[in-house]
Design a protein around this motif. Structure first.
Motif, PDB file in Angstrom:
ATOM      1  N   TYR A 115      32.920  17.460  73.659  1.00 28.69           N
ATOM      2  CA  TYR A 115      32.018  17.178  72.536  1.00 28.69           C
ATOM      3  C   TYR A 115      32.289  18.053  71.317  1.00 28.69           C
ATOM      4  CZ  TYR A 115      27.529  16.493  70.129  1.00 28.69           C
ATOM      5  OH  TYR A 115      26.559  16.204  69.224  1.00 28.69           O
ATOM      6  N   ASN A 116      32.359  17.399  70.148  1.00 26.68           N
ATOM      7  CA  ASN A 116      32.556  18.110  68.880  1.00 26.68           C
ATOM      8  C   ASN A 116      31.437  17.855  67.876  1.00 26.68           C
ATOM      9  OD1 ASN A 116      34.904  19.436  69.531  1.00 26.68           O
ATOM     10  ND2 ASN A 116      36.259  17.950  68.591  1.00 26.68           N
ATOM     11  N   GLY A 117      30.383  17.161  68.286  1.00 27.46           N
ATOM     12  CA  GLY A 117      29.263  16.930  67.386  1.00 27.46           C
ATOM     13  C   GLY A 117      28.953  15.454  67.167  1.00 27.46           C
ATOM     14  N   GLY A 118      27.754  15.201  66.642  1.00 24.41           N
ATOM     15  CA  GLY A 118      27.347  13.831  66.335  1.00 24.41           C
ATOM     16  C   GLY A 118      27.085  13.010  67.582  1.00 24.41           C
ATOM     17  N   LYS A 119      27.429  11.738  67.502  1.00 24.60           N
ATOM     18  CA  LYS A 119      27.260  10.795  68.612  1.00 24.60           C
ATOM     19  C   LYS A 119      28.641  10.469  69.171  1.00 24.60           C
ATOM     20  CE  LYS A 119      25.407   6.130  69.533  1.00 24.60           C
ATOM     21  NZ  LYS A 119      24.788   4.950  68.871  1.00 24.60           N
ATOM     22  N   MET A 120      28.923  10.935  70.375  1.00 24.25           N
ATOM     23  CA  MET A 120      30.246  10.772  70.964  1.00 24.25           C
ATOM     24  C   MET A 120      30.208   9.871  72.188  1.00 24.25           C
ATOM     25  SD  MET A 120      32.769  13.533  72.757  1.00 24.25           S
ATOM     26  CE  MET A 120      32.102  13.089  74.368  1.00 24.25           C
ATOM     27  N   LEU A 121      31.136   8.921  72.229  1.00 20.78           N
ATOM     28  CA  LEU A 121      31.307   8.055  73.394  1.00 20.78           C
ATOM     29  C   LEU A 121      32.495   8.571  74.197  1.00 20.78           C
ATOM     30  CD1 LEU A 121      30.891   5.438  75.088  1.00 20.78           C
ATOM     31  CD2 LEU A 121      32.372   4.266  73.419  1.00 20.78           C
ATOM     32  N   PHE A 122      32.297   8.764  75.488  1.00 19.93           N
ATOM     33  CA  PHE A 122      33.385   9.186  76.373  1.00 19.93           C
ATOM     34  C   PHE A 122      33.692   8.077  77.365  1.00 19.93           C
ATOM     35  CE2 PHE A 122      34.979  10.820  80.371  1.00 19.93           C
ATOM     36  CZ  PHE A 122      36.048  11.603  79.953  1.00 19.93           C
ATOM     37  N   LEU A 123      34.977   7.751  77.495  1.00 21.24           N
ATOM     38  CA  LEU A 123      35.436   6.756  78.457  1.00 21.24           C
ATOM     39  C   LEU A 123      36.521   7.385  79.311  1.00 21.24           C
ATOM     40  CD1 LEU A 123      35.715   3.724  75.991  1.00 21.24           C
ATOM     41  CD2 LEU A 123      33.824   4.241  77.557  1.00 21.24           C
ATOM     42  N   GLY A 124      36.300   7.455  80.612  1.00 24.91           N
ATOM     43  CA  GLY A 124      37.248   8.084  81.515  1.00 24.91           C
ATOM     44  C   GLY A 124      38.017   7.044  82.317  1.00 24.91           C
ATOM     45  N   LEU A 125      39.324   6.990  82.100  1.00 24.09           N
ATOM     46  CA  LEU A 125      40.180   6.040  82.802  1.00 24.09           C
ATOM     47  C   LEU A 125      40.699   6.677  84.081  1.00 24.09           C
ATOM     48  CD1 LEU A 125      42.235   4.771  79.731  1.00 24.09           C
ATOM     49  CD2 LEU A 125      40.262   3.654  80.797  1.00 24.09           C
ATOM     50  N   GLY A 126      40.187   6.220  85.208  1.00 21.64           N
ATOM     51  CA  GLY A 126      40.602   6.772  86.486  1.00 21.64           C
ATOM     52  C   GLY A 126      40.531   5.716  87.559  1.00 21.64           C
ATOM     53  N   THR A 127      39.978   6.084  88.703  1.00 28.69           N
ATOM     54  CA  THR A 127      39.779   5.110  89.774  1.00 28.69           C
ATOM     55  C   THR A 127      38.928   3.955  89.274  1.00 28.69           C
ATOM     56  OG1 THR A 127      39.908   6.883  91.403  1.00 28.69           O
ATOM     57  CG2 THR A 127      38.948   4.786  92.124  1.00 28.69           C
ATOM     58  N   GLY A 128      37.881   4.275  88.521  1.00 30.67           N
ATOM     59  CA  GLY A 128      37.040   3.270  87.880  1.00 30.67           C
ATOM     60  C   GLY A 128      37.033   3.508  86.382  1.00 30.67           C
ATOM     61  N   LEU A 129      35.889   3.330  85.751  1.00 34.17           N
ATOM     62  CA  LEU A 129      35.711   3.632  84.333  1.00 34.17           C
ATOM     63  C   LEU A 129      34.481   4.509  84.192  1.00 34.17           C
ATOM     64  CD1 LEU A 129      36.391   3.226  81.330  1.00 34.17           C
ATOM     65  CD2 LEU A 129      34.906   1.209  81.357  1.00 34.17           C
ATOM     66  N   GLY A 130      34.713   5.787  83.957  1.00 32.56           N
ATOM     67  CA  GLY A 130      33.604   6.713  83.749  1.00 32.56           C
ATOM     68  C   GLY A 130      33.127   6.634  82.314  1.00 32.56           C
ATOM     69  N   THR A 131      31.821   6.648  82.104  1.00 38.81           N
ATOM     70  CA  THR A 131      31.289   6.509  80.753  1.00 38.81           C
ATOM     71  C   THR A 131      30.115   7.453  80.528  1.00 38.81           C
ATOM     72  OG1 THR A 131      29.842   4.686  81.459  1.00 38.81           O
ATOM     73  CG2 THR A 131      31.982   4.096  80.559  1.00 38.81           C
ATOM     74  N   ALA A 132      30.017   7.969  79.309  1.00 41.56           N
ATOM     75  CA  ALA A 132      28.900   8.831  78.938  1.00 41.56           C
ATOM     76  C   ALA A 132      28.773   8.871  77.430  1.00 41.56           C
ATOM     77  CB  ALA A 132      29.096  10.243  79.481  1.00 41.56           C
ATOM     78  N   LEU A 133      27.570   9.130  76.955  1.00 36.62           N
ATOM     79  CA  LEU A 133      27.310   9.403  75.545  1.00 36.62           C
ATOM     80  C   LEU A 133      26.813  10.832  75.417  1.00 36.62           C
ATOM     81  CD1 LEU A 133      25.402   6.259  74.167  1.00 36.62           C
ATOM     82  CD2 LEU A 133      27.626   7.094  73.380  1.00 36.62           C
ATOM     83  N   VAL A 134      27.224  11.508  74.351  1.00 37.25           N
ATOM     84  CA  VAL A 134      26.629  12.795  74.006  1.00 37.25           C
ATOM     85  C   VAL A 134      26.076  12.648  72.593  1.00 37.25           C
ATOM     86  CG1 VAL A 134      26.926  15.284  73.842  1.00 37.25           C
ATOM     87  CG2 VAL A 134      28.390  13.962  75.388  1.00 37.25           C
ATOM     88  N   ILE A 135      24.766  12.846  72.472  1.00 36.46           N
ATOM     89  CA  ILE A 135      24.099  12.655  71.193  1.00 36.46           C
ATOM     90  C   ILE A 135      23.384  13.942  70.807  1.00 36.46           C
ATOM     91  CG2 ILE A 135      22.424  11.294  69.893  1.00 36.46           C
ATOM     92  CD1 ILE A 135      22.872   9.019  71.887  1.00 36.46           C
ATOM     93  N   ASN A 136      23.829  14.552  69.708  1.00 39.38           N
ATOM     94  CA  ASN A 136      23.236  15.803  69.238  1.00 39.38           C
ATOM     95  C   ASN A 136      23.172  16.855  70.338  1.00 39.38           C
ATOM     96  OD1 ASN A 136      22.853  14.657  66.667  1.00 39.38           O
ATOM     97  ND2 ASN A 136      20.866  13.818  67.260  1.00 39.38           N
ATOM     98  N   GLY A 137      24.243  16.942  71.121  1.00 46.72           N
ATOM     99  CA  GLY A 137      24.343  17.966  72.148  1.00 46.72           C
ATOM    100  C   GLY A 137      23.734  17.604  73.489  1.00 46.72           C
ATOM    101  N   VAL A 138      23.093  16.447  73.576  1.00 44.75           N
ATOM    102  CA  VAL A 138      22.466  16.022  74.836  1.00 44.75           C
ATOM    103  C   VAL A 138      23.345  14.961  75.493  1.00 44.75           C
ATOM    104  CG1 VAL A 138      20.435  14.985  75.911  1.00 44.75           C
ATOM    105  CG2 VAL A 138      20.170  16.510  73.941  1.00 44.75           C
ATOM    106  N   VAL A 139      23.779  15.223  76.725  1.00 49.50           N
ATOM    107  CA  VAL A 139      24.655  14.297  77.429  1.00 49.50           C
ATOM    108  C   VAL A 139      23.839  13.248  78.162  1.00 49.50           C
ATOM    109  CG1 VAL A 139      24.830  15.773  79.483  1.00 49.50           C
ATOM    110  CG2 VAL A 139      26.618  14.096  79.008  1.00 49.50           C
ATOM    111  N   LYS A 140      24.273  11.997  78.051  1.00 56.60           N
ATOM    112  CA  LYS A 140      23.584  10.884  78.689  1.00 56.60           C
ATOM    113  C   LYS A 140      24.584  10.110  79.545  1.00 56.60           C
ATOM    114  CE  LYS A 140      20.294  10.391  74.874  1.00 56.60           C
ATOM    115  NZ  LYS A 140      19.123  10.831  75.644  1.00 56.60           N
ATOM    116  N   PRO A 141      24.595  10.371  80.860  1.00 57.62           N
ATOM    117  CA  PRO A 141      25.503   9.619  81.739  1.00 57.62           C
ATOM    118  C   PRO A 141      25.174   8.134  81.702  1.00 57.62           C
ATOM    119  CG  PRO A 141      24.555  11.529  82.858  1.00 57.62           C
ATOM    120  CD  PRO A 141      23.787  11.353  81.597  1.00 57.62           C
ATOM    121  N   MET A 142      26.202   7.296  81.778  1.00 54.59           N
ATOM    122  CA  MET A 142      26.016   5.859  81.733  1.00 54.59           C
ATOM    123  C   MET A 142      26.889   5.208  82.806  1.00 54.59           C
ATOM    124  SD  MET A 142      25.974   5.311  77.591  1.00 54.59           S
ATOM    125  CE  MET A 142      24.855   3.923  77.617  1.00 54.59           C
TER     126      MET A 142
END
Length: 245
Positions: A115-142
């Protein structure tokens, strides 16, 4: 050494455990080299704890962060992992280690470290598709990987099964399409593509940057940080700014 006062709380020394389908990696505060051991379909939660204790026997730590390859509710695994043994559901890691422990989905942990700030979307390419949002420093697993896509779900096409079934060329096209769809729906300021298979992309999708698996360790340290997780000089879309937690 100067004694600590009420105004100088001792910094927590964190042991970060990144649990994966093929290996378990660990790193503690103050250490420069991570350690690991193989996991696999027979590894249970109790075996993992025992192996970690032995592997980190000469390290000093006060608290634990765990990246878990599956959904987490109330600080505990909410489902058994697809690529490990049984016994993870609702397992009490704090009791097993005898120390305070925080458990977070592995994609969310890597997202927090990226995370570097703001609203960040994370997509992890692995066995499946890992996803998360980080908004203003708060992580939200999805769990966006389970959303319907074509004749299956997103992770059916951009996870390992899709890569092996369709080949790299088609898989890369699917990844670009899925990233574009999710960016359009969520409108992030920053998008990070991480996970073990990001290196199989010829080029990153537009307006995306590459993450690193090592960011899971930084995320684990940030879970226990007494200050805001936002880096002091955020550089959206560029290299991340590291700092001590």
């Amino acid at each position: 050494m100067k004694a600590l006062t009420a105004h100088q709380p001792r910094v927590k020394r964190v042991l970060v455990i990144d649990v994966g389908g093929t290996s378990v990696k660990i790193l503690a505060s103050g250490q420069t080299e991570s350690r690991s051991f193989r996991s696999g379909p027979k590894l249970t939660s109790r075996q993992m704890v025992s192996k970690v204790k032995k592997l980190a026997a000469d390290w000093t730590y006060d608290v634990i962060s765990i990246g878990y390859p599956g959904p987490v509710l109330g600080g505990r695994p909410a489902a058994e992992p697809a690529n490990l043994g049984r016994g993870w559901l609702a397992f009490d890691f704090a009791q097993a280690f005898g120390l305070p422990a925080k458990v977070l989905n592995d994609a969310a942990l890597q997202a927090l470290g990226s995370y570097n700030g703001g609203k960040m979307l994370f997509l992890g390419l692995g066995t499946g598709l890992g996803t998360a949002l980080v908004i203003n420093g708060v992580v939200k697993p999805m769990e966006l990987g389970h959303l319907p896509y074509m004749k299956g779900t997103y992770e059916d096409y951009v996870g390992r099964a899709g890569l092996e079934r369709d080949g790299k060329k088609m898989w890369r096209r699917r990844v670009a399409d899925v990233v574009e769809r999710l960016r359009a729906a969520l409108q992030p300021d920053d998008t990070v593509i991480g996970g073990g298979n990001v290196k199989k992309l010829n080029a990153l999708p537009q307006r995306c940057r590459a993450g690193e698996n090592a960011n899971a360790f930084l995320g684990g340290f940030r879970l226990w940080a007494s200050t805001d997780v936002l880096p002091s000089n955020p550089q959206r879309g560029g290299a991340r700014s590291r700092r001590k937690s």
